[in-house]
Every structure is written in structure tokens, then in C-alpha cells.
Design a protein around this motif. Sequence first.
Motif, PDB file in Angstrom:
ATOM      1  N   TYR A   1      -4.904   1.397  -0.845  1.00  0.00           N
ATOM      2  CA  TYR A   1      -4.295   1.786  -1.589  1.00  0.00           C
ATOM      3  C   TYR A   1      -5.609   1.773  -2.002  1.00  0.00           C
ATOM      4  CZ  TYR A   1      -2.700   3.355  -6.274  1.00  0.00           C
ATOM      5  OH  TYR A   1      -2.960   3.815  -7.179  1.00  0.00           O
ATOM      6  N   LYS A   2      -6.654   2.961  -3.202  1.00  0.00           N
ATOM      7  CA  LYS A   2      -6.766   2.570  -3.862  1.00  0.00           C
ATOM      8  C   LYS A   2      -7.132   2.863  -5.484  1.00  0.00           C
ATOM      9  CE  LYS A   2     -11.228   2.834  -0.517  1.00  0.00           C
ATOM     10  NZ  LYS A   2     -11.839   3.795   0.155  1.00  0.00           N
ATOM     11  N   GLN A   3      -7.485   2.405  -6.267  1.00  0.00           N
ATOM     12  CA  GLN A   3      -7.304   2.626  -7.583  1.00  0.00           C
ATOM     13  C   GLN A   3      -7.524   4.019  -8.157  1.00  0.00           C
ATOM     14  OE1 GLN A   3      -4.571   1.021  -8.882  1.00  0.00           O
ATOM     15  NE2 GLN A   3      -4.258   2.183 -10.994  1.00  0.00           N
ATOM     16  N   PRO A   4      -6.827   4.942  -8.426  1.00  0.00           N
ATOM     17  CA  PRO A   4      -7.596   5.680  -9.633  1.00  0.00           C
ATOM     18  C   PRO A   4      -8.938   5.471  -9.845  1.00  0.00           C
ATOM     19  CG  PRO A   4      -5.610   6.395  -9.031  1.00  0.00           C
ATOM     20  CD  PRO A   4      -5.422   4.719  -8.619  1.00  0.00           C
ATOM     21  N   ASP A   5     -10.309   5.830 -10.602  1.00  0.00           N
ATOM     22  CA  ASP A   5     -10.933   5.755 -11.344  1.00  0.00           C
ATOM     23  C   ASP A   5     -10.333   7.174 -12.571  1.00  0.00           C
ATOM     24  OD1 ASP A   5     -12.935   5.745 -13.015  1.00  0.00           O
ATOM     25  OD2 ASP A   5     -14.262   5.828 -11.570  1.00  0.00           O
ATOM     26  N   LEU A   6      -9.807   6.646 -13.823  1.00  0.00           N
ATOM     27  CA  LEU A   6      -9.557   6.953 -14.790  1.00  0.00           C
ATOM     28  C   LEU A   6      -9.886   6.973 -15.555  1.00  0.00           C
ATOM     29  CD1 LEU A   6      -6.013   4.129 -15.124  1.00  0.00           C
ATOM     30  CD2 LEU A   6      -6.958   6.790 -13.973  1.00  0.00           C
TER      31      LEU A   6
ATOM     32  N   ALA B   1       0.957  -1.059   0.381  1.00  0.00           N
ATOM     33  CA  ALA B   1       0.288   0.111  -0.186  1.00  0.00           C
ATOM     34  C   ALA B   1       0.549   1.064   0.189  1.00  0.00           C
ATOM     35  CB  ALA B   1      -1.033   0.542   1.075  1.00  0.00           C
ATOM     36  N   ILE B   2       2.110   1.016   0.741  1.00  0.00           N
ATOM     37  CA  ILE B   2       2.853   2.408   0.681  1.00  0.00           C
ATOM     38  C   ILE B   2       3.738   2.336  -1.024  1.00  0.00           C
ATOM     39  CG2 ILE B   2       4.511   3.096   2.214  1.00  0.00           C
ATOM     40  CD1 ILE B   2       4.001   2.237   4.503  1.00  0.00           C
ATOM     41  N   ALA B   3       3.855   1.698  -1.039  1.00  0.00           N
ATOM     42  CA  ALA B   3       4.673   1.555  -2.473  1.00  0.00           C
ATOM     43  C   ALA B   3       3.557   2.476  -3.261  1.00  0.00           C
ATOM     44  CB  ALA B   3       5.350   0.075  -2.692  1.00  0.00           C
ATOM     45  N   SER B   4       2.550   1.560  -3.407  1.00  0.00           N
ATOM     46  CA  SER B   4       1.902   2.167  -3.832  1.00  0.00           C
ATOM     47  C   SER B   4       1.455   3.734  -4.218  1.00  0.00           C
ATOM     48  CB  SER B   4       0.033   1.697  -3.961  1.00  0.00           C
ATOM     49  OG  SER B   4       0.007   0.432  -4.276  1.00  0.00           O
ATOM     50  N   HIS B   5       0.952   3.942  -2.653  1.00  0.00           N
ATOM     51  CA  HIS B   5       1.424   5.424  -2.552  1.00  0.00           C
ATOM     52  C   HIS B   5       1.799   6.247  -3.062  1.00  0.00           C
ATOM     53  CE1 HIS B   5      -2.579   4.982  -0.405  1.00  0.00           C
ATOM     54  NE2 HIS B   5      -2.804   4.410   1.034  1.00  0.00           N
ATOM     55  N   LEU B   6       2.776   6.223  -2.679  1.00  0.00           N
ATOM     56  CA  LEU B   6       4.297   6.774  -2.848  1.00  0.00           C
ATOM     57  C   LEU B   6       4.307   6.849  -4.664  1.00  0.00           C
ATOM     58  CD1 LEU B   6       7.336   5.224  -0.606  1.00  0.00           C
ATOM     59  CD2 LEU B   6       5.634   7.912  -0.752  1.00  0.00           C
ATOM     60  N   ASN B   7       4.242   5.948  -5.806  1.00  0.00           N
ATOM     61  CA  ASN B   7       4.401   5.842  -7.127  1.00  0.00           C
ATOM     62  C   ASN B   7       3.270   6.760  -7.396  1.00  0.00           C
ATOM     63  OD1 ASN B   7       4.923   4.914  -9.638  1.00  0.00           O
ATOM     64  ND2 ASN B   7       2.854   4.399  -9.788  1.00  0.00           N
TER      65      ASN B   7
ATOM     66  N   GLU C   1      -0.518  16.704   8.094  1.00  0.00           N
ATOM     67  CA  GLU C   1      -1.933  16.927   7.377  1.00  0.00           C
ATOM     68  C   GLU C   1      -1.700  16.724   5.898  1.00  0.00           C
ATOM     69  OE1 GLU C   1      -2.317  21.199   8.446  1.00  0.00           O
ATOM     70  OE2 GLU C   1      -3.037  20.016  10.774  1.00  0.00           O
ATOM     71  N   LYS C   2      -0.735  17.428   5.218  1.00  0.00           N
ATOM     72  CA  LYS C   2      -0.623  16.647   4.176  1.00  0.00           C
ATOM     73  C   LYS C   2      -1.069  15.180   3.854  1.00  0.00           C
ATOM     74  CE  LYS C   2       2.487  18.787   1.280  1.00  0.00           C
ATOM     75  NZ  LYS C   2       3.900  18.671   0.504  1.00  0.00           N
ATOM     76  N   LEU C   3      -0.300  14.192   4.404  1.00  0.00           N
ATOM     77  CA  LEU C   3      -0.726  12.821   4.466  1.00  0.00           C
ATOM     78  C   LEU C   3      -2.508  12.399   4.717  1.00  0.00           C
ATOM     79  CD1 LEU C   3       2.096  11.511   5.952  1.00  0.00           C
ATOM     80  CD2 LEU C   3       2.265  11.752   3.676  1.00  0.00           C
ATOM     81  N   GLU C   4      -2.734  13.345   5.509  1.00  0.00           N
ATOM     82  CA  GLU C   4      -4.274  12.841   5.388  1.00  0.00           C
ATOM     83  C   GLU C   4      -4.993  13.201   4.284  1.00  0.00           C
ATOM     84  OE1 GLU C   4      -6.259  12.932   9.998  1.00  0.00           O
ATOM     85  OE2 GLU C   4      -5.374  15.033   9.885  1.00  0.00           O
ATOM     86  N   ARG C   5      -4.794  14.701   3.868  1.00  0.00           N
ATOM     87  CA  ARG C   5      -5.565  15.144   2.965  1.00  0.00           C
ATOM     88  C   ARG C   5      -5.558  14.133   1.436  1.00  0.00           C
ATOM     89  NH1 ARG C   5      -2.675  20.224   3.851  1.00  0.00           N
ATOM     90  NH2 ARG C   5      -1.599  19.903   2.412  1.00  0.00           N
ATOM     91  N   LEU C   6      -3.907  13.896   0.987  1.00  0.00           N
ATOM     92  CA  LEU C   6      -3.800  12.318   0.153  1.00  0.00           C
ATOM     93  C   LEU C   6      -3.783  10.765   0.005  1.00  0.00           C
ATOM     94  CD1 LEU C   6      -0.326  13.447  -1.036  1.00  0.00           C
ATOM     95  CD2 LEU C   6      -2.568  14.495  -1.766  1.00  0.00           C
ATOM     96  N   HIS C   7      -5.146  11.057   1.742  1.00  0.00           N
ATOM     97  CA  HIS C   7      -5.529   9.823   1.860  1.00  0.00           C
ATOM     98  C   HIS C   7      -4.515   8.688   2.531  1.00  0.00           C
ATOM     99  CE1 HIS C   7      -9.177  11.747   1.125  1.00  0.00           C
ATOM    100  NE2 HIS C   7      -8.941  11.766  -0.096  1.00  0.00           N
ATOM    101  N   ILE C   8      -3.297   9.052   2.854  1.00  0.00           N
ATOM    102  CA  ILE C   8      -2.197   8.003   3.383  1.00  0.00           C
ATOM    103  C   ILE C   8      -2.697   7.419   4.244  1.00  0.00           C
ATOM    104  CG2 ILE C   8      -0.503   7.254   2.730  1.00  0.00           C
ATOM    105  CD1 ILE C   8       0.821   9.631   0.873  1.00  0.00           C
ATOM    106  N   VAL C   9      -2.319   8.195   5.558  1.00  0.00           N
ATOM    107  CA  VAL C   9      -2.657   8.519   6.123  1.00  0.00           C
ATOM    108  C   VAL C   9      -3.878   8.974   6.754  1.00  0.00           C
ATOM    109  CG1 VAL C   9      -0.168   7.489   7.099  1.00  0.00           C
ATOM    110  CG2 VAL C   9      -0.978  10.279   7.567  1.00  0.00           C
ATOM    111  N   LYS C  10      -4.631   8.464   8.517  1.00  0.00           N
ATOM    112  CA  LYS C  10      -5.171   9.584   8.711  1.00  0.00           C
ATOM    113  C   LYS C  10      -4.589   9.016  10.303  1.00  0.00           C
ATOM    114  CE  LYS C  10      -8.801   5.889  10.130  1.00  0.00           C
ATOM    115  NZ  LYS C  10     -10.174   5.260   9.908  1.00  0.00           N
ATOM    116  N   ARG C  11      -5.557  10.219  11.553  1.00  0.00           N
ATOM    117  CA  ARG C  11      -4.999  10.096  12.670  1.00  0.00           C
ATOM    118  C   ARG C  11      -5.924   9.842  13.553  1.00  0.00           C
ATOM    119  NH1 ARG C  11      -2.796  16.949  13.445  1.00  0.00           N
ATOM    120  NH2 ARG C  11      -4.680  17.048  11.191  1.00  0.00           N
TER     121      ARG C  11
END
Length: 246
Positions: free
Chosen positions: A107-112, A19-25, A76-86
Motif C-alpha cells: 500500500y502506498k499512501q496517497p499524495d494528499l 496492506a489489504i486493509a489499507s487498500h480496502l479503506n 483487471e479492476k484490482l490491477e487498475r487500483l494497484h491492489i494486485v498485479k498479474r
Amino acid sequence: MNYLTQYQSFANKYELNEAIASHLNDHRHQLNDTDLNVLTMLSRYAVKYPGVAHLKVGTIAKALHKSDRTVRRSVEKLERLHIVKRQAFSREKTGGQGANLYIFLPYKQPDLTETKVEQVAKTEQSHQPIHTYVEEPIIPITLYTRFKDLIKSYSGDNNEILASKLYGIYRVHTTRLMKFDVHADKGELLKTIAIQAIRVLFQATKRKNIRNLIGYYDGIFRELTDKALFAEAFMDYDAPVEVKIP
């Protein structure tokens, strides 16, 4: 049962790494060095109970030599990008407010399809064509060739796509690390780790089925790097769980 068990968001550390690798990608260009360092530190503390880390902002700030405010902005940025939540956490015995829980999100695949529709709509409104220019990465031939040759020696295939993606993982991590003076002379060490991580990856495929080779490689590379570079750096702070590569 540990209190963190009920908050863990992944079945094991390998799913977390994927999941982390996909978020970073998807978001690597939206994250600055501090954001990446915060993400990396949280991920190290989210291994024993996969996907959840329990840390004080002050602990993160001290380890990264940043202010509390800077760390909060990155979170806060990581939250906005839906990578983590507090997740707010209160101590049962005292009732006081404790350190936040940081929960990694799947990780959720973007709706292309939706993205393309939105792009077409914007183009029609502006009446201006959208031109996309993709700059080819400059890849050092020597190391990239070693990636390809090593992958071929294990798989029997000349899999340039896999070699390119694994090399991309190496570049993401090393580019960030090499910006720090303390790691400026670690280039050769990181190359050695990158090659060793490929060997560990393919040795693991002989013992079990690995669905996501890229995510698995990312996890191996980060763990080997942690052992080589960060083992002593975090000794003065809340000790993370030591991870053993299978």
C-alpha cells in the motif's frame, strides 16, 4: 525452495493483512461484491508465501459461481487500483502457459498535497465551489458500545477512534457477506466473531508489538470468518493453506 518464494511481496502475513486493509479503506466504494469476493479468495491463497497466489481463473470462477469473464473483469479492476498485479507463469517442464500468479502490491499512501492542488485547479477552471458532504454512519449502539467497552477493558483508554475503525472493518466484511442468501442468518455469528477478534487482538499485543492494530484486526476477523463460514465451501477446490491465529 518453492517457486513462489521469489514472487512473494511481503515478509509475513501480517504485513499482507495491513496492506489489504489499507487498500480496502481507500477503494471499498469502488469495488462491487464480485470484486471483493475475488480479492478475498486471492488473499486466502496468498498466505503461505505472503503476497502471491497461484490460481486458475476457472478455479476462482467455480468457487464464486461466476463466469471466467466476470472474474477477469474483477482482476483487471484490482490491477487498475494497484491492489494486485498479474504475472504470467510458464511451467518449466512442459513450457506451457500455466495459471497466472496474482501478486499483492504494498500500500502506498496517497499524495494528499497533490490531490488538493488538483482539486483547486479544477475548481478554478469551473468557477464552481466544491461542496463535500460527509454522511455519518448509523452505528447500532449495542454492538458499538460493546466494542468500546471491550477495548477500554484491555487498554484502559476510552479509544473511540480505534473502536470506530475496528467497527468499520466489521461492517465492510459483514455487509458484503450478508448480501448472500447462504449467510443471511449469520448476523449473530458474525457479531460474536467480531468481539472474539478484539479479544485475540489484545491478547496478541501482550506477546509482541503490533504496529497496525487495524490491519491486524482485519486479518484476525477474516481468518475467524473463514474458519466459521468457508471451511467446507472450499474443500472441493485447490486447498488453501490453513492459517493459525497467533
